[in-house]
Design an enzyme around this catalytic site. Structure first.
Site, PDB file in Angstrom:
ATOM      1  N   ASP A   1       0.543   1.723 -16.182  1.00 15.76           N
ATOM      2  CA  ASP A   1       1.454   0.867 -15.425  1.00 15.76           C
ATOM      3  C   ASP A   1       1.797   1.541 -14.094  1.00 15.76           C
ATOM      4  OD1 ASP A   1       2.951  -1.408 -15.040  1.00 15.76           O
ATOM      5  OD2 ASP A   1       4.719  -0.651 -16.090  1.00 15.76           O
TER       6      ASP A   1
ATOM      7  N   GLU B 262       0.158   0.500  -8.550  1.00 16.83           N
ATOM      8  CA  GLU B 262      -0.136  -0.171  -7.279  1.00 16.83           C
ATOM      9  C   GLU B 262      -0.469   0.784  -6.119  1.00 16.83           C
ATOM     10  OE1 GLU B 262       1.282  -2.812 -10.056  1.00 16.83           O
ATOM     11  OE2 GLU B 262       2.364  -1.071  -9.362  1.00 16.83           O
TER      12      GLU B 262
END
Length: 424
Positions: A393, A396
């Protein structure tokens, strides 16, 4: 074929009879992270000069280049597939070249793709940004950009279908007319204002746009049916391995399971309602103070025992891993990362710091092979507790902020396999 224009250079290479690579420069070639195959056999093709320019042809595809740099793509039977206007190249910073290229759209043409987007399935009539962004857990229609936009799309038209993939990792904008450029408030810049797309207000109904804030304007064109183009595209970029069978079942995942008893309560609920359950995901609360590759032994005193207990019921356990490494001199992962110099840094050599769940964090530079080896060495520690997979996770990468872009500063430096480059 290689062509020299007054302000740019063009290279056209057929990797297969139905796969052509277009490269506009001068600019550094992309690091080939997206290319799974490099050993393409030689392709027979012809290169002929005509009154209006040049024609490059394979047995299945013809590309015509006129004297202004406009490109026309046609099938072997002469059906029109795509038209790209000569790109506009302009210097926006030292050694940084931006590209803006318009194309022609057919009235009945529909476009699909660009990775994760929150608008309609058909992209016609919209603008989209390519810049991985953590939206904070929720989003609505038109939210842009999202977690994993990708510079690849499928075109469907009456004369056939084709796929276009841009091999460029810089911030990008795509548009498919008719569309009006979104208001500035929705386009929080992930890079300095000088890198913002310029000269854009709207797109005419028959125009497409591809804009990149740096790098080489390189793209691959593949004609054929959707099935054929996806076969060729995945040959180029790689295919996922066959997943374990259990991963195709139902996974229960939410934030808030703070201890082993919470997990047992969830399992009991599924059993009570006779619902199948293949896996449970552990969010950040299983860690010690949200430190990656640690376990909170107060709340999860026997993670291996819990995993074994779940296995007895046919349930797999999947813990989360975040790339933000807490700044803590008592924390081994932080100390070792500093010692081995595997964190992203700023131009002055200091580590690039951001806020994630543990607080102030440093970020591994995964473009550095040494960082990948170091990071990978920690997985066996968690795997030894009997877990069956990992939930990656915040990649980005995400860094919390009150406003602006939720990523690293664009001045952050990356190894880039020894080439070196900024976060942009």
């Amino acid at each position: 074929g290689r062509f020299q224009f007054e302000q740019a250079e063009l290279e056209i290479i057929f990797l297969a009879q139905d796969l052509v690579r277009i490269s506009w420069g001068p600019a550094p070639e992309p690091v080939p992270y997206a290319s799974a195959r490099q050993d393409w056999p030689p392709v027979e093709f012809s290169l002929n000069q005509v009154d209006s320019g040049w024609v490059c042809s394979s047995s299945e595809l013809t590309v015509t280049i006129d004297q202004e740099g406009d490109l026309d793509f046609r099938s072997a039977s002469g059906e029109h597939l795509r038209s790209d206007l000569s790109p506009q190249r302009y210097l926006i910073a030292e050694e940084t070249t931006a590209w803006k290229q318009y194309g022609q759209l057919e009235p009945e043409e529909h476009l699909f793709g660009l990775g994760e987007q929150s608008g309609p399935l058909n992209l016609r009539g919209s603008f989209h940004r390519i810049w991985n962004t953590d939206t904070g857990g929720s989003y609505g229609p038109g939210m842009d950009p999202l977690y994993m936009p990708l510079p690849v799309y499928l075109s469907l038209r009456q004369t056939g279908s084709s796929l276009v993939f841009y091999e460029n990792s810089f911030p990008a904008v795509f548009g498919f007319g008719p569309a009006r450029f979104p208001s500035r408030s929705r386009w929080i810049p992930p890079y300095p204002s000088r890198l913002q797309p310029t000269g854009l207000s709207h797109l005419e109904s028959n125009r497409s746009l591809a804009y990149f804030a740096g790098g080489m304007l390189r793209y691959y064109f593949i004609p054929g049916s959707p099935h054929q183009v996806l076969e060729r595209f995945t040959e180029l970029t790689g295919r996922a391995p066959l997943p374990p069978r259990w991963s195709l079942g139902y996974h229960q995942s939410r934030w808030g399971y703070r201890c082993e008893d919470d997990i047992r309560e969830v399992v009991a609920g599924f059993n009570q309602h006779q619902l199948p359950l293949s896996a449970i995901h552990l969010d950040i609360d299983y860690m010690d103070g949200y430190r990656v590759f640690t376990v909170n032994r107060h709340c999860f005193p026997d993670l291996a025992g819990l995993a074994n207990e779940l296995h007895g019921q046919g349930i797999r356990l999947v813990p989360i891993l975040d790339p933000g490494v807490k700044q803590d001199p008592e924390y081994e992962v932080f100390r070792e990362g500093l010692k081995q110099k595997v964190f992203c840094s700023l131009p002055d050599g200091q580590p690039s710091v951001g806020q994630v769940w543990p607080g102030w964090c440093l970020f591994p530079d995964f473009t550095n092979p040494a960082a990948r080896r170091w990071w990978g060495s920690y997985y066996p520690r968690i795997h030894a507790d009997g877990v069956d997979g990992f939930w990656h996770d915040m990649n980005e990468p995400s860094s919390f902020a009150a406003g602006g872009d939720l990523s690293l500063p664009v001045s952050t430096q990356h190894h880039m396999e020894g080439r070196n480059g900024s976060h942009a």
